[in-house]
Design an enzyme around this catalytic site. Structure first.
Site, short mmCIF file in Angstrom:
data_model
loop_
_atom_site.label_atom_id
_atom_site.label_comp_id
_atom_site.label_asym_id
_atom_site.label_seq_id
_atom_site.Cartn_x
_atom_site.Cartn_y
_atom_site.Cartn_z
N GLY A 43 -0.83 2.69 -27.66
CA GLY A 43 -1.37 3.48 -26.55
C GLY A 43 -1.71 2.58 -25.40
N THR A 44 -2.61 1.71 -25.63
CA THR A 44 -2.69 0.43 -24.92
C THR A 44 -3.24 0.38 -23.52
OG1 THR A 44 -0.75 -0.23 -26.13
CG2 THR A 44 -1.33 -1.60 -24.29
N THR A 45 -4.02 -0.69 -23.33
CA THR A 45 -4.12 -1.23 -21.97
C THR A 45 -3.67 -2.67 -22.07
OG1 THR A 45 -6.14 0.02 -21.69
CG2 THR A 45 -5.64 -1.60 -20.01
#
Lengths: 277, 235
Positions: A43-45
C-alpha cells in the site's frame, strides 16, 4: 539443416514481452463467477529527498493482501548498488523482481567497466524494462543514490515514465507525505533535519492511511558512504500484552466420567450346530 | 554454426587417441608468460610476469589478474584475448548463480562452469579451443582453494602450481619451498622468489602482478607500491 531449423523456429516460444495466453481463460473464469486471486501489494508510502550531502530515502513497512496486513515489517528499500538504493511501491513481487534484476545487471556492468555505477544507468535499465511490459509490471519506484555526478533522485511510474526531483513521494500515502514535504522542505537540509522530515512524512502516511503502517525505514546515502537505518522509528509498538503471559492446561482436561454397561442383545448359540451345513 | 564446410569439429581424434588441437593449445600456453599460485594456510596468492612488448606501453592499463567475484580471482598463461572472453563468461555465470540462489558462488562451482565452457569449445563445430590455462584462487566456506583449468576443460586442485614458460623450473622450486603451514605473507615471498628464478631483467613492482586473498575473503590485486615493499623484504 534447414528443415531442422524451421521446425525449431515453430516450437520456440516468443521471447520477451508479456504472454497474454491466459487472459482468455481468466475472462472465462470470472464470467463463471470465480473471484480473481488477490495479490500482495505494498500500500505504501515511499519518499526521498536530496539534502546537502546526498540523498535520504524513507519507507513504511506494511504489506497488505486486500484488507489483511500480511507482513508487519517488510523491507521496501531495496539494494541496487553500493551507492544506489530503490524504494518500491505497488505489487511486492514486481518491485522485488525488477530491482533484483537491475541490481544484477548493474553488478555485471561494474565488472565490465571497473567503475562505480551511476544512478542514470539504473534509471534507464528500470525504465526500459517497465515500458516493455506496458504497465502490467505494477512497480512504482523511488530511486536515489550518489555517484560521480553528485546526488540524484528519481521517481519511476509503472508505465515507464520518470521524473527527476529534489523531493519525491510514491504510493497510496504519497499525497499525505508530499503535503508534509511541501510545507517543510528547503534546500540545504542537514542530515538530522532530513531524517526528521522523512520520518514525519512517512508517519503522516502511517497514521492517516490504512495501506500504510508499522515502522519507518530510512536510508541515507552520501558520497562514498551509506547508512541503512532499518526500523529507525517504531511508532506502532504492541501494547496491552499480558505481562504474565498466557497459561494453557498441559493436557485435555477430564470434565465428567460416566460408565454405561452395554446390554447383551446377541444370543450365543451353544454347540457347534450353527457352523455345520 | 557457420558455413556447412566448417561445421565439422576441428578437434577430431588422431589415430593415437589424442586431440591434436588441444595439444597445440597447451603448447600455446607453454609459450606464454609464467604465472603461478600458492595456497597458504590462511589464504591464496597468485602471481604473474607482466612483460610488455615495448617500453612505450602504458603498463597501468594492462591488468592480467582479474577479480571474478569479491572472493575469487584468476590469472592466466597464454593468449590474453581468450582470457578476456572467459573472464566475461565467468562474471555472468557467477552473477546468475547469485541471482538464483542468493549466495556467493562457491569456488568449485565457478571452476566447474568455466571448465564446462572450455570443454564446449573442444567439441563444437567451427570453433577452436581456448589458448589459456587459468589459475583460479578463492576463499569460501571450504577454506582457501587454488584450481588450475586447462584448455581441454580439465581442472585440478593444487597446493601450489605454475604454468607458462618456465614451468618445470618453477614447479621444482615450489616443491622444495612449499610447506603445509605456510602463512599468506610467506607465500607471497615464495611466489616472488619463484618468479625471480626465471626472470629476464630486473624484477620490479611494475613488471609483475600479484593478487592475494586472505581470511577476510576479499580478493585484491596488490598495487605496485605494495609489491615493491615485498620485494624489498625478499632481498
Amino acid at each position: 539443416m534447414e528443415f531442422k531449423m524451421a521446425q525449431a523456429a515453430a516450437e520456440v516460444p516468443p521471447k520477451g514481452g508479456f504472454s497474454f495466453d491466459l487472459c482468455r481463460r481468466n475472462e472465462m473464469l470470472s464470467n463463471k463467477g470465480v473471484p480473481p486471486p488477490s495479490f500482495r501489494k505494498t500500500g505504501t508510502t515511499i519518499v526521498g529527498l536530496i539534502f546537502q550531502d546526498g540523498v535520504i530515502l524513507g519507507a513504511d513497512t506494511r504489506a497488505t493482501e486486500g484488507p489483511i496486513v500480511c507482513d508487519k515489517n517488510c523491507e521496501k528499500i531495496h539494494y541496487m548498488a553500493p551507492n544506489i538504493y530503490c524504494c518500491g511501491a505497488g505489487t511486492a513481487a514486481d518491485t522485488k523482481a525488477v530491482t533484483d534484476m537491475v541490481s544484477s545487471q548493474l553488478q555485471l556492468h561494474r565488472y565490465h567497466t571497473g567503475r562505480e555505477s551511476r544512478v542514470v544507468t539504473a534509471l534507464t535499465l528500470l525504465k526500459y524494462h517497465l515500458f516493455n511490459y506496458q504497465g502490467y509490471f505494477q512497480a512504482a519506484l523511488v530511486l536515489g543514490g550518489v555517484d560521480a555526478n553528485g546526488p540524484h533522485l528519481h521517481t519511476i511510474y509503472p508505465h515507464g515514465s520518470t521524473d527527476t526531483l529534489p523531493l519525491a513521494t510514491m504510493g497510496s500515502g504519497s499525497l499525505a507525505a508530499m503535503a508534509v514535504f511541501e510545507s517543510k522542505y528547503h534546500e540545504g537540509l542537514t542530515k538530522a533535519e532530513g531524517i526528521n522530515l522523512v520520518c514525519e512524512a512517512i508517519c503522516s502516511g502511517i497514521f492517516n492511511d490504512l495501506g500504510i503502517g508499522s515502522n519507518v525505514d530510512v536510508c541515507v546515502i552520501t558520497k562514498g558512504h551509506k547508512e541503512y537505518l532499518r526500523n529507525h522509528q517504531l511508532p506502532n509498538p504492541r501494547t496491552y500484552v499480558n505481562s504474565k503471559g498466557f497459561s494453557f492446561p498441559k493436557k485435555t482436561e477430564v470434565l465428567l466420567t460416566r460408565v454405561t454397561p452395554l446390554e447383551e442383545k446377541v444370543e450365543v448359540i451353544e454347540g457347534g450346530d450353527a457352523m455345520e451345513e | 554454426m557457420g558455413d556447412s564446410q566448417y561445421s565439422f569439429s576441428l578437434t577430431t581424434f588422431s589415430p593415437s587417441g589424442k586431440l591434436v588441437q588441444i595439444e597445440h593449445a597447451l603448447t600455446a600456453v607453454g609459450s606464454g608468460q609464467t604465472s603461478l599460485g600458492i595456497k597458504a594456510a590462511n589464504g591464496v596468492v597468485i602471481a604473474t610476469e607482466k612483460k610488455l612488448p615495448s617500453i612505450l606501453v602504458d603498463e597501468s592499463s594492462v591488468q592480467k589478474i582479474q577479480t571474478l567475484t569479491p572472493n575469487i580471482g584468476v590469472v592466466y598463461s597464454g593468449m590474453g584475448p581468450d582470457f578476456r572472453v572467459l573472464v566475461r563468461k565467468s562474471w555472468k555465470q557467477a552473477e546468475q548463480y547469485h541471482r538464483l540462489y542468493k549466495e556467493p558462488i562457491p569456488v568449485t562451482q565457478l571452476v566447474r562452469e568455466i571448465a564446462a565452457v572450455m570443454q564446449e569449445f573442444t567439441q563444437s563445430g567451427g570453433v577452436r579451443p581456448f589458448g589459456v590455462s587459468l589459475l583460479v584462487a578463492g576463499f569460501d566456506d571450504n577454506g582457501p582453494q587454488l584450481y588450475q583449468v586447462d584448455p581441454s576443460g580439465s581442472y585440478f586442485s593444487w597446493k601450489a602450481s605454475a604454468m607458462g614458460k618456465n614451468v618445470s623450473n618453477a614447479k621444482t622450486f615450489l616443491e622444495k619451498r612449499y610447506t603445509d603451514d605456510m602463512e599468506l605473507d610467506d607465500a607471497v615471498h615464495t611466489s616472488i622468489l619463484t618468479l625471480k628464478e626465471g626472470f629476464e631483467g630486473q624484477i620490479s613492482g611494475k613488471n609483475i602482478e600479484i593478487g592475494i586473498i586472505g581470511a577476510d575473503k576479499q580478493f585484491r590485486v596488490l598495487t605496485p607500491a605494495e609489491i615493491e615493499d615485498y620485494l624489498a623484504e625478499v632481498e
